[in-house]
Design an enzyme around this catalytic site. Structure first.
Site, PDB file in Angstrom:
ATOM      1  N   LYS A   4      -2.086  -1.546  -3.902  1.00 32.06           N
ATOM      2  CA  LYS A   4      -2.944  -0.363  -3.845  1.00 32.06           C
ATOM      3  C   LYS A   4      -2.107   0.888  -3.885  1.00 32.06           C
ATOM      4  CE  LYS A   4      -6.060   1.885  -0.713  1.00 32.06           C
ATOM      5  NZ  LYS A   4      -6.463   2.016   0.643  1.00 32.06           N
ATOM      6  N   LYS A  46       0.859  -1.181   0.000  1.00 31.08           N
ATOM      7  CA  LYS A  46       0.000   0.000   0.000  1.00 31.08           C
ATOM      8  C   LYS A  46       0.891   1.225   0.000  1.00 31.08           C
ATOM      9  CE  LYS A  46      -3.665   2.416   2.382  1.00 31.08           C
ATOM     10  NZ  LYS A  46      -4.659   2.386   3.453  1.00 31.08           N
TER      11      LYS A  46
HETATM   12  C1  PBG Z   1      -7.656   3.521   5.303  1.00 34.42           C
HETATM   13  C2  PBG Z   1      -7.875   3.303   3.855  1.00 34.42           C
HETATM   14  C3  PBG Z   1      -7.651   4.213   2.819  1.00 34.42           C
HETATM   15  C4  PBG Z   1      -8.148   3.617   1.670  1.00 34.42           C
HETATM   16  C5  PBG Z   1      -8.613   2.354   2.008  1.00 34.42           C
HETATM   17  N1  PBG Z   1      -8.425   2.173   3.368  1.00 34.42           N
HETATM   18  C6  PBG Z   1      -7.134   5.590   2.832  1.00 34.42           C
HETATM   19  C7  PBG Z   1      -5.798   5.898   3.361  1.00 34.42           C
HETATM   20  O1  PBG Z   1      -4.968   5.010   3.594  1.00 34.42           O
HETATM   21  O2  PBG Z   1      -5.562   7.072   3.609  1.00 34.42           O
HETATM   22  C8  PBG Z   1      -8.172   4.287   0.310  1.00 34.42           C
HETATM   23  C9  PBG Z   1      -9.175   3.770  -0.658  1.00 34.42           C
HETATM   24  C10 PBG Z   1      -9.429   4.631  -1.838  1.00 34.42           C
HETATM   25  O3  PBG Z   1      -8.806   5.683  -2.049  1.00 34.42           O
HETATM   26  O4  PBG Z   1     -10.324   4.244  -2.612  1.00 34.42           O
HETATM   27  N2  PBG Z   1      -6.570   2.968   5.912  1.00 34.42           N
END
Ligand code: PBG
Length: 333
Positions: A256, A196
């Site tokens: 992601k 991520k």
């Molecule tokens: C939270 C989380 C996020 C997303 C999924 N879970 C945001 C972040 O890490 O700030 C993003 C999903 C998206 O942008 O569609 N931990």
């Protein structure tokens, strides 16, 4: 011309093209992310046209609609009332909280639908971070993990099928696996947000949940998530993360965002035999929506082409806000 090879021979007709097609898209490849809130009305999200914050009742209808279109997995994200947020985000393991109630409702009404959850503190933290922030502005790893484990167990108790740690703390997959097993949830899977990245593509999502990092107290709050989410410049590090997640017991690995990281999906596909998921994140969704609204691109073609690119890169599963539209388009053929 005297050509031996003419690749166009196999592109001559729709039938021939369909015979030699290497990759396919199916509604069962999709995981549909849904936002829920406490309010009594469905709310639109200005940065994500077509996505909504659902009430518990309307959530059930939306999940039934998704099931009817062939979608077999949804993931829930809560917009938590400001009054329930705190510095340590303890609301995340309230068994009567919004997410456990939503899961119970869904499991009563549509028990076969696979319910995935998100594990992280950001929707519950007044600081807007995925972990607990120390007085001197450090996002604490080991202290946070205790909370994440409690959050995961509460979600499993409510009936979650797949737990999705999105926090990027070190060692969280193993710790969550152990907590789930200790509580008798050895059948509940972990879909880890393995690679991520610290990405600007999450902007619209943070608007949807009102969860962006912010200085609500006297504390020094890091303005972004770059001390725990990955540096967009790194690829090899994603392999390290994948190896750790596998060792710690992850069942599915996720990359992601998706579109700017297709190379990472491809590399993880080669490194691991586990199923791989790609998250087609909010910013990717909103860009397509905005261009389509202006008539600059054809939404249907661009969405299906994009989703196919995740499959071609090696993803088995795709988390996408386009899930219902795409499932409907696939059905139309
Ligand atoms: C939270 C989380 C996020 C997303 C999924 N879970 C945001 C972040 O890490 O700030 C993003 C999903 C998206 O942008 O569609 N931990």
């Amino acid at each position: 011309m005297d050509l031996t090879y003419r690749p166009r021979r196999l592109r001559r007709s729709q039938a021939l093209r369909s015979m030699v097609r290497e990759h396919t898209l199916n509604a069962t490849d999709f995981i549909y992310p849904l936002f829920v809130h406490e309010g009594g009305e469905v709310e639109g999200i200005s940065a994500m046209p077509g996505a909504n914050r659902w009430t518990l009742d309307t959530l059930v209808n939306e999940v039934e609609r998704a099931w009817g279109l062939g979608i077999r997995c949804i993931v829930l994200f809560p917009k938590v009332a400001e009054s329930l947020k705190s510095e340590d985000g303890a609301e995340c393991f309230n068994e009567k909280g919004l997410i456990p109630r939503a899961i119970r409702r869904l499991k009563e009404e549509i028990p076969e639908m696979t319910v995935m959850t998100d594990v992280a503190l950001d929707p519950y933290s007044c600081d807007g971070h995925d972990g607990i922030v120390s007085p001197d502005g450090i996002v604490l790893n080991d202290e946070t993990i205790e909370y994440l484990c409690r959050q995961a167990v509460v979600q499993a108790q409510a009936g979650a099928d797949l737990i999705g740690p999105s926090d990027m703390m070190d060692g969280r997959v193993g710790a969550i696996r152990e907590s789930l097993d200790e509580e008798g949830f050895e059948h509940v899977g972990i879909i880890s947000y393995t690679a991520k990245y610290s990405s600007a593509y999450y902007g619209p999502f943070r608007e949807a949940l009102d969860s962006a990092p912010r200085a609500a107290s006297e504390k020094l709050i890091p303005k972004d998530k770059s001390t725990y989410q990955m540096d967009p410049a790194n690829a090899r590090e994603a392999i390290t993360e994948a190896q750790l997640d596998e060792q710690e017991g992850a069942d599915i690995l996720m990359v992601k965002p998706g579109l700017a990281y297709l190379d990472i999906i491809h590399r993880l596909r080669q490194e691991s035999e586990l199923p791989i998921a790609a998250y087609n994140v909010s910013g990717e969704f909103s860009m397509v929506k905005a261009a389509a609204e202006r008539g600059w691109i054809d939404e249907r073609s661009v969405v299906l082409e994009t989703l196919l690119s995740f499959r071609r890169a090696g993803a088995d599963l795709i988390l996408t806000y386009h899930a219902c539209d795409a499932a409907e388009w696939l059905r139309q053929g």
